[in-house]
Design a protein around this motif. Structure first.
Motif: not given
Length: 273
Positions: A175, A187, A201
């Motif tokens: 991320l 995620l 996401t």
């Protein structure tokens, strides 16, 4: 359906280092800038398209300037293709698409450059088109090669040693590669799209230049599994499954179903989710 825990291991220490290092490789402008600089120098030195009759200084000015314009156009074309989801998975098709689009865009510019003075180059348009495609094809191939080399160099770059004590962070290192607005998101999935990777996401998605295999290694501590050669899914609440034409599919959201290929089906059955 079983529910996977969303905890709890400390991420690797090289997270921030990797995120900063890959910032350049993630942007096509870097690959195109290197490509056009090398291409302009080469075309000037060899005196391409009969330009050898001019001085080296004039050739460098002409070809580097023309390649700079072509670089801006090429970056715009690539971003447009990716933004509209027109990025083919096969490298050869992607190369052909980039080369053709760049060649078509450059023909009018080459025509205008050659329309100086009293010379009227209408009859030479076919020659301009052939030269434009040949040069665009070579530059596009070089761009893809440089992009691959940058990606591999980033993937294998040694991490910087950092002895600073940091608090435990339960976010996956992957991320940190995303834009700030998505770094705190949950995620959900990864999808390989050729040289690019779509990181999905709960707050949106972003395309980055990365291999699926390398990205999966940065999903810890999120638990999940690869279910297809192009897909990795995080284990979370709300995942449903169905049988579609004999294939098992898992839901990503209301509109997207992810197939489980035969290669990964046994592992999926063993995990029981």
């Amino acid at each position: 359906m079983n529910e996977w825990p969303s905890l709890l291991r400390e991420p690797q220490e090289n997270t921030v280092h990797d995120a900063r290092t890959t910032g350049l490789a993630d942007k096509p402008i870097v690959s195109w800038a290197i490509t056009m600089a090398l291409g302009g120098l080469f075309l000037a030195i060899i005196g391409a398209t009969d330009s050898y009759q001019y001085s080296l200084t004039l050739r460098l000015t002409f070809w580097l300037g023309l390649c700079a314009v072509a670089g801006v156009i090429a970056v715009t074309i690539e971003r447009a293709f990716v933004g509209f989801g027109l990025r083919p998975q096969k490298t050869l098709i992607w190369w052909g698409l980039l080369a053709t689009a760049l060649a078509v865009a450059m023909v009018p510019i080459i025509f205008l450059v050659n329309s100086t003075g009293t010379y009227s180059p209408i009859a030479d348009l076919p020659v301009f088109a052939v030269n434009s495609f040949a040069i665009s094809a070579a530059l596009s191939a070089l761009r893809l090669l440089i992009g691959t080399l940058l990606t591999n160099a980033v993937s294998t770059a040694p991490a910087q040693t950092n002895t600073t004590v940091r608090p435990v962070d339960t976010r996956p290192p992957l991320l940190e590669r995303l834009k700030p607005g998505l770094r705190s998101a949950e995620l959900w999935a990864l999808k390989s799209e050729g040289h690019y990777l779509k990181v999905i996401t709960d707050q949106g998605s972003e395309l980055i230049l990365m291999r699926l295999k390398d990205a999966i290694a940065e999903t810890s501590p999120i638990e999940g599994m690869q279910v297809h050669r192009s897909w990795w899914l995080a284990r979370r609440q709300g995942i449903d499954r169905r049988i579609n034409d004999g294939r098992i599919e898992l839901t990503l959201d209301q509109d997207t179903w992810v197939p489980i290929s035969r290669t990964y089906r046994a592992a999926w059955v063993k995990e029981d989710w």
